[in-house]
Design a protein around this motif. Structure first.
Motif, mmCIF file in Angstrom:
data_model
loop_
_atom_site.group_PDB
_atom_site.id
_atom_site.type_symbol
_atom_site.label_atom_id
_atom_site.label_comp_id
_atom_site.label_asym_id
_atom_site.label_seq_id
_atom_site.Cartn_x
_atom_site.Cartn_y
_atom_site.Cartn_z
ATOM 1 N N PHE A 190 2.967 -5.785 -2.889
ATOM 2 C CA PHE A 190 2.824 -5.033 -1.642
ATOM 3 C C PHE A 190 2.389 -3.596 -1.935
ATOM 4 C CE2 PHE A 190 4.038 -2.496 1.966
ATOM 5 C CZ PHE A 190 3.640 -3.278 3.031
ATOM 6 N N VAL A 191 3.024 -2.972 -2.903
ATOM 7 C CA VAL A 191 2.681 -1.586 -3.261
ATOM 8 C C VAL A 191 1.240 -1.522 -3.765
ATOM 9 C CG1 VAL A 191 3.201 0.319 -4.845
ATOM 10 C CG2 VAL A 191 5.068 -0.897 -3.703
ATOM 11 N N LEU A 192 0.835 -2.473 -4.583
ATOM 12 C CA LEU A 192 -0.549 -2.491 -5.068
ATOM 13 C C LEU A 192 -1.531 -2.697 -3.918
ATOM 14 C CD1 LEU A 192 -0.170 -4.509 -8.388
ATOM 15 C CD2 LEU A 192 -0.766 -2.073 -8.152
ATOM 16 N N ALA A 193 -1.192 -3.557 -2.968
ATOM 17 C CA ALA A 193 -2.061 -3.767 -1.810
ATOM 18 C C ALA A 193 -2.136 -2.496 -0.963
ATOM 19 C CB ALA A 193 -1.569 -4.946 -0.983
ATOM 20 N N HIS A 194 -1.021 -1.820 -0.805
ATOM 21 C CA HIS A 194 -0.979 -0.548 -0.068
ATOM 22 C C HIS A 194 -1.900 0.482 -0.730
ATOM 23 C CE1 HIS A 194 1.099 2.776 2.144
ATOM 24 N NE2 HIS A 194 0.791 3.442 1.037
ATOM 25 N N GLU A 195 -1.789 0.611 -2.039
ATOM 26 C CA GLU A 195 -2.627 1.581 -2.767
ATOM 27 C C GLU A 195 -4.096 1.164 -2.746
ATOM 28 O OE1 GLU A 195 -1.586 4.517 -3.663
ATOM 29 O OE2 GLU A 195 0.482 4.035 -3.137
ATOM 30 N N LEU A 196 -4.358 -0.138 -2.780
ATOM 31 C CA LEU A 196 -5.734 -0.611 -2.687
ATOM 32 C C LEU A 196 -6.346 -0.203 -1.345
ATOM 33 C CD1 LEU A 196 -8.018 -2.216 -4.049
ATOM 34 C CD2 LEU A 196 -7.109 -4.258 -2.903
ATOM 35 N N ALA A 197 -5.548 -0.255 -0.298
ATOM 36 C CA ALA A 197 -6.037 0.176 1.016
ATOM 37 C C ALA A 197 -6.502 1.625 0.955
ATOM 38 C CB ALA A 197 -4.947 0.011 2.073
ATOM 39 N N HIS A 198 -5.708 2.483 0.351
ATOM 40 C CA HIS A 198 -6.129 3.884 0.225
ATOM 41 C C HIS A 198 -7.429 3.984 -0.573
ATOM 42 C CE1 HIS A 198 -2.673 5.502 2.195
ATOM 43 N NE2 HIS A 198 -1.814 5.152 1.252
ATOM 44 N N ALA A 237 -1.803 -4.094 3.649
ATOM 45 C CA ALA A 237 -1.031 -4.831 2.642
ATOM 46 C C ALA A 237 -0.435 -6.110 3.229
ATOM 47 C CB ALA A 237 0.069 -3.936 2.068
ATOM 48 N N LEU A 238 0.138 -6.009 4.421
ATOM 49 C CA LEU A 238 0.702 -7.204 5.061
ATOM 50 C C LEU A 238 -0.358 -8.274 5.271
ATOM 51 C CD1 LEU A 238 3.091 -5.739 7.784
ATOM 52 C CD2 LEU A 238 3.746 -6.989 5.720
ATOM 53 N N LYS A 239 -1.510 -7.860 5.799
ATOM 54 C CA LYS A 239 -2.580 -8.821 6.087
ATOM 55 C C LYS A 239 -3.169 -9.404 4.808
ATOM 56 C CE LYS A 239 -3.797 -9.536 9.965
ATOM 57 N NZ LYS A 239 -3.356 -10.545 10.910
ATOM 58 N N LEU A 240 -3.404 -8.565 3.822
ATOM 59 C CA LEU A 240 -3.977 -9.033 2.560
ATOM 60 C C LEU A 240 -3.058 -10.059 1.900
ATOM 61 C CD1 LEU A 240 -6.406 -8.466 0.555
ATOM 62 C CD2 LEU A 240 -4.740 -7.111 -0.711
ATOM 63 N N LEU A 241 -1.764 -9.822 1.971
ATOM 64 C CA LEU A 241 -0.792 -10.711 1.341
ATOM 65 C C LEU A 241 -0.352 -11.840 2.273
ATOM 66 C CD1 LEU A 241 1.336 -7.966 -0.423
ATOM 67 C CD2 LEU A 241 -0.433 -9.417 -1.455
ATOM 68 N N TRP A 247 9.230 0.796 5.309
ATOM 69 C CA TRP A 247 7.821 0.393 5.338
ATOM 70 C C TRP A 247 7.563 -0.521 6.526
ATOM 71 C CZ3 TRP A 247 4.385 0.121 0.541
ATOM 72 C CH2 TRP A 247 4.638 1.201 -0.291
ATOM 73 N N LEU A 248 8.516 -1.400 6.816
ATOM 74 C CA LEU A 248 8.349 -2.289 7.967
ATOM 75 C C LEU A 248 8.429 -1.481 9.276
ATOM 76 C CD1 LEU A 248 10.376 -5.460 6.966
ATOM 77 C CD2 LEU A 248 7.935 -5.007 6.712
#
Length: 150
Positions: free
Chosen positions: A75-83, A113-117, A144-145
Protein backbone atom coordinates in the motif's frame (compact mmCIF):
# COMPACT_ATOMS: atom_id res chain seq x y z
CA UNK A 1 -15.81 9.26 -4.61
CA UNK A 2 -15.66 7.34 -7.90
CA UNK A 3 -16.83 10.26 -10.04
CA UNK A 4 -14.40 12.62 -8.35
CA UNK A 5 -11.49 10.28 -9.00
CA UNK A 6 -12.51 8.79 -12.34
CA UNK A 7 -9.32 10.22 -13.82
CA UNK A 8 -7.32 8.05 -11.40
CA UNK A 9 -9.34 4.97 -12.38
CA UNK A 10 -8.61 5.78 -16.03
CA UNK A 11 -4.92 6.30 -15.25
CA UNK A 12 -4.70 2.87 -13.61
CA UNK A 13 -6.49 1.27 -16.57
CA UNK A 14 -3.88 2.90 -18.82
CA UNK A 15 -1.05 1.52 -16.67
CA UNK A 16 -2.47 -1.96 -17.05
CA UNK A 17 -2.95 -1.52 -20.78
CA UNK A 18 0.64 -0.35 -21.18
CA UNK A 19 2.46 -2.71 -18.82
CA UNK A 20 0.03 -5.69 -18.64
CA UNK A 21 0.40 -5.79 -14.86
CA UNK A 22 -0.76 -4.02 -11.74
CA UNK A 23 1.77 -5.81 -9.55
CA UNK A 24 3.37 -3.00 -7.57
CA UNK A 25 6.90 -4.42 -7.75
CA UNK A 26 6.68 -5.08 -11.49
CA UNK A 27 5.41 -1.52 -12.06
CA UNK A 28 8.37 -0.12 -10.14
CA UNK A 29 10.69 -2.19 -12.35
CA UNK A 30 8.93 -1.11 -15.55
CA UNK A 31 9.08 2.55 -14.52
CA UNK A 32 12.72 2.27 -13.39
CA UNK A 33 11.96 3.49 -9.89
CA UNK A 34 14.27 1.98 -7.28
CA UNK A 35 12.96 0.67 -3.97
CA UNK A 36 15.45 0.96 -1.11
CA UNK A 37 14.56 -0.51 2.29
CA UNK A 38 16.03 1.17 5.35
CA UNK A 39 15.64 0.79 9.13
CA UNK A 40 12.76 2.81 10.57
CA UNK A 41 15.24 4.81 12.66
CA UNK A 42 16.78 6.33 9.51
CA UNK A 43 16.69 10.11 9.67
CA UNK A 44 15.14 10.32 6.19
CA UNK A 45 11.79 9.03 7.45
CA UNK A 46 11.11 11.61 10.19
CA UNK A 47 8.16 9.53 11.41
CA UNK A 48 6.96 8.48 7.95
CA UNK A 49 6.91 5.02 6.40
CA UNK A 50 8.45 6.01 3.08
CA UNK A 51 9.84 8.88 1.05
CA UNK A 52 9.86 9.42 -2.71
CA UNK A 53 12.65 11.32 -4.46
CA UNK A 54 12.31 12.24 -8.12
CA UNK A 55 16.04 12.81 -8.52
CA UNK A 56 18.27 11.17 -5.95
CA UNK A 57 21.77 10.88 -7.35
CA UNK A 58 20.31 10.75 -10.86
CA UNK A 59 17.58 8.19 -10.22
CA UNK A 60 14.00 7.98 -9.02
CA UNK A 61 13.84 6.20 -5.70
CA UNK A 62 11.48 5.33 -2.88
CA UNK A 63 13.01 4.80 0.52
CA UNK A 64 10.74 2.57 2.60
CA UNK A 65 10.99 1.18 6.10
CA UNK A 66 12.25 -2.40 6.18
CA UNK A 67 9.92 -3.48 9.01
CA UNK A 68 6.50 -3.07 7.37
CA UNK A 69 4.02 -5.92 6.97
CA UNK A 70 3.97 -6.99 3.29
CA UNK A 71 0.35 -5.82 2.83
CA UNK A 72 1.14 -2.42 4.26
CA UNK A 73 4.39 -2.24 2.30
CA UNK A 74 2.47 -2.73 -0.95
CA UNK A 75 0.00 0.00 0.00
CA UNK A 76 2.79 2.43 0.92
CA UNK A 77 4.63 1.66 -2.33
CA UNK A 78 1.42 2.19 -4.32
CA UNK A 79 0.85 5.49 -2.49
CA UNK A 80 4.38 6.67 -3.32
CA UNK A 81 4.00 5.49 -6.91
CA UNK A 82 0.96 7.74 -7.20
CA UNK A 83 3.08 10.73 -6.21
CA UNK A 84 5.70 9.67 -8.73
CA UNK A 85 3.41 9.28 -11.73
CA UNK A 86 0.19 11.26 -11.21
CA UNK A 87 1.62 14.28 -9.42
CA UNK A 88 4.57 14.97 -11.73
CA UNK A 89 3.45 18.40 -12.94
CA UNK A 90 2.22 19.48 -9.52
CA UNK A 91 5.49 18.67 -7.81
CA UNK A 92 7.57 20.20 -10.59
CA UNK A 93 5.58 23.44 -10.73
CA UNK A 94 4.79 24.06 -7.10
CA UNK A 95 7.31 22.28 -4.89
CA UNK A 96 9.64 25.25 -4.53
CA UNK A 97 6.79 27.69 -3.99
CA UNK A 98 5.03 25.86 -1.13
CA UNK A 99 1.81 25.87 -3.16
CA UNK A 100 1.09 22.17 -2.77
CA UNK A 101 -2.09 21.04 -1.01
CA UNK A 102 -0.49 18.01 0.65
CA UNK A 103 -3.79 16.74 2.08
CA UNK A 104 -5.42 16.65 -1.35
CA UNK A 105 -2.42 14.95 -2.94
CA UNK A 106 -2.25 12.35 -0.17
CA UNK A 107 -5.97 11.63 -0.53
CA UNK A 108 -5.47 11.09 -4.26
CA UNK A 109 -2.43 8.88 -3.60
CA UNK A 110 -4.38 6.80 -1.07
CA UNK A 111 -7.26 6.37 -3.53
CA UNK A 112 -4.75 5.39 -6.24
CA UNK A 113 -3.21 2.80 -3.89
CA UNK A 114 -6.59 1.27 -3.02
CA UNK A 115 -7.59 1.02 -6.68
CA UNK A 116 -4.22 -0.27 -7.88
CA UNK A 117 -4.25 -2.98 -5.22
CA UNK A 118 -7.92 -3.76 -5.94
CA UNK A 119 -9.06 -2.95 -2.40
CA UNK A 120 -12.75 -2.09 -2.16
CA UNK A 121 -13.67 -0.42 1.14
CA UNK A 122 -17.34 -0.87 0.32
CA UNK A 123 -17.08 -4.63 -0.20
CA UNK A 124 -19.88 -6.60 1.45
CA UNK A 125 -17.25 -8.36 3.60
CA UNK A 126 -16.69 -5.03 5.38
CA UNK A 127 -20.39 -4.21 5.68
CA UNK A 128 -20.79 -4.55 9.44
CA UNK A 129 -17.24 -3.69 10.47
CA UNK A 130 -15.98 -0.53 12.11
CA UNK A 131 -13.28 1.54 10.42
CA UNK A 132 -10.79 0.13 12.97
CA UNK A 133 -11.74 -3.44 12.05
CA UNK A 134 -11.47 -2.71 8.33
CA UNK A 135 -8.07 -1.11 8.86
CA UNK A 136 -6.85 -4.18 10.77
CA UNK A 137 -8.22 -6.54 8.11
CA UNK A 138 -6.35 -4.60 5.41
CA UNK A 139 -3.19 -4.09 7.51
CA UNK A 140 -3.55 -0.32 7.07
CA UNK A 141 -3.52 2.53 9.57
CA UNK A 142 -6.98 3.87 10.38
CA UNK A 143 -5.83 7.42 9.56
CA UNK A 144 -5.17 6.45 5.90
CA UNK A 145 -8.66 5.01 5.51
CA UNK A 146 -10.24 8.05 7.16
CA UNK A 147 -8.28 10.28 4.79
CA UNK A 148 -9.87 8.54 1.82
CA UNK A 149 -13.39 8.47 3.25
CA UNK A 150 -13.64 12.12 4.31
Amino acid sequence: MNNKYQWIDDFIAGLFELYKTLNIYELYDELCITIKKLPKENILFQGNEALYYRNYDGMEIVFIRNDLDIHYEKFVLAHELAHAIIHVDIYNAAFNKNLINIGKLDKQANYFALKLLNINLFDKDFEDLTIEQIARALYLPKKWLLNILE
